[in-house]
Design a protein around this motif. Structure first.
Motif, PDB file in Angstrom:
ATOM      1  N   CYS A  85      -6.114   1.485  -2.819  1.00 18.24           N
ATOM      2  CA  CYS A  85      -5.077   2.464  -3.120  1.00 18.24           C
ATOM      3  C   CYS A  85      -5.483   3.145  -4.413  1.00 18.24           C
ATOM      4  CB  CYS A  85      -3.718   1.783  -3.278  1.00 18.24           C
ATOM      5  SG  CYS A  85      -2.458   2.919  -3.847  1.00 18.24           S
ATOM      6  N   LEU A 102       3.411  -0.516  -3.046  1.00 16.01           N
ATOM      7  CA  LEU A 102       2.590   0.693  -3.055  1.00 16.01           C
ATOM      8  C   LEU A 102       3.350   1.819  -3.754  1.00 16.01           C
ATOM      9  CD1 LEU A 102       1.030   0.641   0.512  1.00 16.01           C
ATOM     10  CD2 LEU A 102      -0.078   0.109  -1.638  1.00 16.01           C
ATOM     11  N   CYS A 155       1.522   5.729   3.165  1.00 18.35           N
ATOM     12  CA  CYS A 155       1.490   4.398   2.557  1.00 18.35           C
ATOM     13  C   CYS A 155       1.768   3.330   3.609  1.00 18.35           C
ATOM     14  CB  CYS A 155       2.508   4.318   1.422  1.00 18.35           C
ATOM     15  SG  CYS A 155       2.006   5.249  -0.023  1.00 18.35           S
TER      16      CYS A 155
END
Lengths: 277, 444, 355
Positions: free
Chosen positions: A75, A44, A57
């Motif tokens: 995301c 991420l 995250c």
């Protein structure tokens, strides 16, 4: 000499005892976590922007691991590549993401939307919005005080000092939704990025009637409905004197742009058709 | 001399229009009567385009308990029902009436004779007040009948009348007391009957000595009414501050004045009550003070609702050249207007024209932690803290610091030597915290 | 046409950013013919109070004590006070101009006040270079490194003073003898302060009247209790400070030393009045502890703050090795100020009747 030996010994003993204590404590309080969570976190972007709807995250990674499928988990910063990696780690099907980008739906810069008064309060949109309609005759449009600029964590949004409207840097915008929430006038919208990031949208949110708009702004949607008649794909809808283009239906044919009498429909990133006379 | 015990400031008074007789403002060509209220739900229009209306006819009906009826202030034909700018800074639904003549409803008693006897019962009085659209005329425009109907289990013991007019510049209540003192006191007796109390206190600040002596003379002919001179201090006209000053009791935080058995009403409201109950006259006109440092003819005008403010200001000598800011209401709590197209609403107590030199705010500096805001706050809050919490979106902490107690009087911003916009931030924080509290209550 | 538009476009921006709206208006750049009304949230009037006015009031309140200092210490007092004020202002300007690169705030008078207060806390035979170092510490370290006025946790003048006291103990503890209009500066005859006499230096303790008037050895501005009290009354009348901090400090010191004196008159030989009138207590209580930035922000907190300073002062004076402890006491309580602000809240409206 003795002093040196003694101090070294004491320190050694202390450090030995401490390390033993530390070892046991760390064993005792160790939290067992799914290996995948760490792995997902590593792919991420670590922006902790909250665009996915989770506070960090880490929270998003946790949600990914616990979820049945990845359908609603996106995301926004990483986009498709990141979600593919996440899907790969979890062995799940990756979802298809339509990349989005924030657009400012107000074209009323100072030339086109004359100022009729001067705001002299705190330089914050929410406070000005609480107080009154704004410096121009249009109570719907951008106040230009830059709450969106403050909210953007990616340096993608700046108020142009000349036009006093925000401008979005498409390269940097991650469509994290922060500016959409920050804007009290609800001007900013996340729209599909579109083919070659070409987009067509109605550059206005004014719901006033035609005659009121005439005096306040030159580029407002006056709700005449010409674009709706022109559109062959049923992508344009009209509500409260305001047209809206559905980005899923729009085929980017640009016919509506030409018919708009107030140039309120904006096309972005298209090659220039012809030089304006 | 009594006053409230906590905080407060004393801004320069500048009561230019004091002692100037109430003039009647001319009736405009077109009246634009707003249907929204600052507090409470908007009214729903009951007339249509093309309808003929008479003065006093109902044109907007209350949309709920906390809302009020609206009546035509002029006679003529409804031009249209559309949005129009009002003092809130936004466009609100309004009724546009083209004026033809000045024809009043036959039921309204137009005579000047003072009727002291009231034969109606308590419930009838409250119904009349509610029907005739009477709201608090001090500025907040809270529907009066709501205040007169206490929640179950609570009983009012005293009526406190607000003749304080603590805002600088404004004189509309002062002049009303001088010219209509007896009517106001009749209004007091009517309200005392409505809420069944034996005692009423009329609080008047000591800078209105003529009003005090006149009212004291008049009060001798009434039973149970006491005139109380108060030390000049802002915000004495605040409901909770006035109760503290008058009977020395502080309304506990988060509760209404009825908790200490008090009902507070403004003198202008009481005059409207008198006219509604004794003269059958709905609320369609009010006194508006037009003043400002460079204005030529300061004055107190009896204006119909819906009269554009520009018309009245014209009668007072027109907008001076150097005007930089126009405020509807007093300088401490009034709202700046972007245009004089705004019309007289029920809450318009005055129009203040501020010269450009004084209109702009000065530059903000660092907080020097001088405690002047804490000392000035009449609610015992810490404005400097609330401001920084609001800037940082610390809503929970703000709630714990009792931001909902804030009465938005502006003492903190007034007193700050660093010109910090304390109230701007606190007001915004208060609105957010209020929303959070409402959602929480709705969930329960 | 375009020019007109441009002008219209920049007018409000300029207005907002301009430091002196009045000048622009006077220059005719903001003619009202454009007829744009200013809109701002209420209140629309301001008290006219400003940071400079507050600082000015404190400076005026310091004048009597300054004159007393000049009278007793002559030329030396003049030199160190001007050095301190000038260097504080210059340091503030330089730091803001070249280190922070922001706008300067020297016009608000706070640096001037810091300088004057610093010099009040120094013996008047101190060499100029030490005074300049003290100013640099006061402004640079104690004030500007925290973000300037309003953000410093400790009183800048006291930080400067304590820094000098620890770094140059010899120079900082040799006070000149009070001689009216003394023309001597560095070579002034020195005398012990009454508190130092108490700690064992052999000398006669001055009479209470002399203590009250200031006819004793000590720092430049701290000697005359009378002059300081005149300043205190002025500040109270102008409502620049509230009575809470000074009165609570003085009362605490008086009561605490009084108890000690009553319990054991032989060991604690001096009367409580002596403690009130000597050392930097008056100066500290009236001018240093009441510094806006570093003191608590509500009356209850102020009382606790003053109580703490009083106790610590007496403990240092009576039991510690330093003869004087006011500066340390104030600095220690400065550190507690944020805690007091968090824990102690002002009396809220509607709170009293709840119980």
């Amino acid at each position: 000499m003795n002093t040196i030996i003694f101090s070294i010994l004491t320190l050694l003993v202390i450090s030995g005892i401490s390390s033993v204590i530390l070892f046991f404590i760390s064993r005792k309080f160790q939290v067992f976590e799914d290996q995948n969570i760490q792995e997902i976190e590593s792919v991420l972007p670590a922006a902790n922007c909250g665009g996915c709807g989770y506070p960090s995250c880490h929270g998003f990674a946790l949600a990914c691991v616990n979820a049945e499928n990845l359908e609603n988990l996106v995301c926004t910063v990483g986009g498709q590549p990141t979600m593919k990696k996440v899907a790969h780690i979890l062995g799940k099907d990756s979802n298809i993401i339509h990349p989005t980008v924030a657009v400012i739906r107000c074209g009323g810069n100072c030339y086109l939307r004359p100022l009729i008064n001067q705001y002299d309060g705190v330089g914050s949109c929410v406070i000005a919005h609480n107080l009154y309609g704004g410096e121009t005759g249009c109570a719907w449009g951008c106040l230009g005080l830059g709450d969106c600029e403050v909210s953007c964590k990616f340096d993608a949004l700046h108020i142009n000092p000349e036009t006093r409207l925000p401008e979005i840097d498409e390269e940097k915008c991650t469509s994290c939704n922060a500016c959409v929430i920050a804007c009290p006038k609800l001007i900013i919208e996340l729209r599909n990025k579109g083919l070659k990031s070409r987009r067509i949208f109605v550059n206005c949110v004014n719901k006033d009637k035609d005659e009121e708009i005439q005096s306040s702004c030159n580029v407002a949607c006056i709700g005449c409905g010409k674009c709706m008649e022109e559109c062959a794909f049923d992508a344009i809808s009209m509500a409260n004197n305001l047209a809206y283009i559905d980005s899923n239906k729009c085929t980017l044919c640009r016919k509506c742009v030409a018919v708009c009498p107030t140039h309120a429909i904006l096309e972005i990133n298209f090659p220039t058709k012809r030089v304006k006379e | 001399m009594k006053t409230f015990k906590m905080g407060g400031i004393h801004p320069k008074e500048y009561k230019f229009s004091a002692g100037i007789q109430i003039q009647t403002a001319s009736i405009p060509q077109q009246a634009i009567i707003p249907l929204g209220h600052y507090l409470g739900g908007p009214s729903l229009p009951v007339v249509q385009k093309g309808d003929k209306v008479k003065v006093g006819q109902m044109i907007g009906q209350a949309s709920g308990f906390v809302s009020a009826n609206v009546h035509a202030s002029v006679s003529g034909v409804v031009n249209r029902i559309d949005v129009h700018l009002d003092a809130s800074g936004y466009k609100v639904p309004s009724v546009f009436i083209d004026v033809h003549g000045d024809e009043w409803l036959e039921t309204i008693d137009k005579s000047a004779e003072i009727k002291r006897e009231c034969t109606l019962s308590s419930a009838e009085i409250i119904k009349r007040i509610s029907d005739y659209g009477i709201v608090g005329l001090g500025g907040a425009t809270f529907p009066t009948h709501v205040k007169l109907l206490p929640p179950p289990g609570k009983k009012a013991t005293i009526l406190i009348v607000n003749g304080v007019e603590c805002e600088p510049y404004l004189t509309c209540d002062h002049q009303l007391m001088i010219e209509k003192g007896e009517e106001i006191l009749v209004g007091v007796t009517i309200l005392m009957k409505a809420i069944d109390v034996k005692r009423a206190i009329v609080g008047i600040e000591n800078n209105k000595k003529d009003a005090i002596s006149l009212m004291q003379k008049l009060a001798k002919t009434f039973v149970g009414i006491e005139i109380l001179p108060l030390q000049v201090q802002y915000p004495q006209g605040g409901e909770k501050q006035l109760i503290d000053a008058a009977i020395g009791r502080q309304v506990p935080t988060g509760t209404l004045p009825i908790e200490v058995g008090a009902v507070v009403q403004n003198v202008a409201t009481l005059f409207a009550v008198y006219e509604a109950v004794q003269k059958n006259k709905p609320l369609f006109e009010r006194i508006v003070t037009i003043t400002g440092k460079s204005l030529k003819n300061h004055g107190n005008f009896l204006a119909r609702l819906g009269t554009p403010l520009a018309n009245i200001v014209e009668q007072a000598g027109g907008v001076p050249e150097d005007t930089g800011k126009i405020v509807a209401g007093g300088p401490m709590m009034g709202r700046a207007l972007s245009s004089l197209e705004v019309t007289v609403a029920k809450g318009t107590s005055g129009v203040l024209l501020i010269p450009a030199l004084e209109a702009a705010r000065k530059n903000m500096q660092n907080c020097i932690r001088c405690t002047k805001c804490v000392v000035a706050c009449p609610m015992g809050l810490e404005p400097f803290l609330l401001m920084s919490q609001s800037e940082r979106s610390m809503w929970t902490e703000m709630e714990n610091e009792r931001v909902m107690d804030c009465i938005e009087c502006g003492c903190c911003s007034f007193a700050c030597p660093s010109n910090r916009p304390l109230l701007d931030h606190i007001r915004y924080g208060k609105s957010i915290v209020g929303k959070i509290i409402r959602t929480r209550q709705a969930k329960k | 046409m375009v020019n007109q538009l441009l002008e219209k476009l920049y007018e409000p921006v300029r207005l907002k950013n301009s430091t002196n709206f009045k000048n622009l208006l006077a220059a005719g750049k903001l003619s009202n013919s454009m007829n744009k009304l200013i809109i701002s949230p209420s209140p629309h009037v301001h008290s006219g109070d400003s940071v400079w006015k507050n600082m000015r009031d404190v400076l005026i309140a310091l004048v009597p004590a300054y004159l007393a200092g000049l009278y007793f210490f002559g030329l030396g007092a003049l030199i160190i006070s001007f050095t301190a004020m000038l260097s504080c202002v210059v340091f503030e300007y330089l730091i803001q101009r070249y280190l922070i690169k922001g706008s300067t705030s020297i016009t608000d008078g706070s640096a001037l006040l810091t300088g004057l207060l610093l010099s009040f806390n120094l013996p008047s035979n101190l060499p100029v270079w030490i005074v300049i170092i003290g100013s640099l510490i006061a402004i640079g370290v104690a004030k500007m490194s925290f973000g300037g006025l309003g953000n410093n946790p400790f009183n800048p003048a006291l930080v400067g003073r304590v820094f000098l006291l620890i770094s140059f103990p010899a120079q900082m503890t040799s006070w000149p003898k009070p001689i009216p209009f003394n023309p001597a500066y560095l070579d002034a005859v020195t005398a012990a302060t009454p508190l130092a006499i108490l700690k064992g230096q052999f000398s006669e303790i001055p009479s209470t009247l002399n203590l009250f008037l200031g006819n004793m050895g000590g720092s430049m501005g701290e000697v005359s209790a009378l002059a300081l009290l005149i300043g205190f009354v002025y500040l109270l009348i102008r409502k620049t400070i509230s009575w809470h901090i000074p009165i609570s400090i003085l009362l605490t010191v008086f009561i605490f030393t009084g108890i000690l004196h009553l319990v054991n008159p032989e060991l604690f030989s001096v009367s409580p009045l002596f403690h009130l009138l000597t050392g930097g207590l008056m100066l500290g209580a009236i001018f240093m502890a009441t510094d806006y930035v570093t003191s608590p922000m509500n009356p209850r907190g102020m009382l606790i703050f003053g109580f703490g300073i009083g106790i610590i002062t007496v403990v240092i004076r009576v039991f510690g090795s330093y003869p004087e402890g006011v500066s340390f006491a104030i600095l220690i309580m400065n550190a507690f100020t944020p805690l007091i602000n968090t824990l102690v809240k002002p009396k809220r409206f509607g709170e009293a009747k709840k119980a």
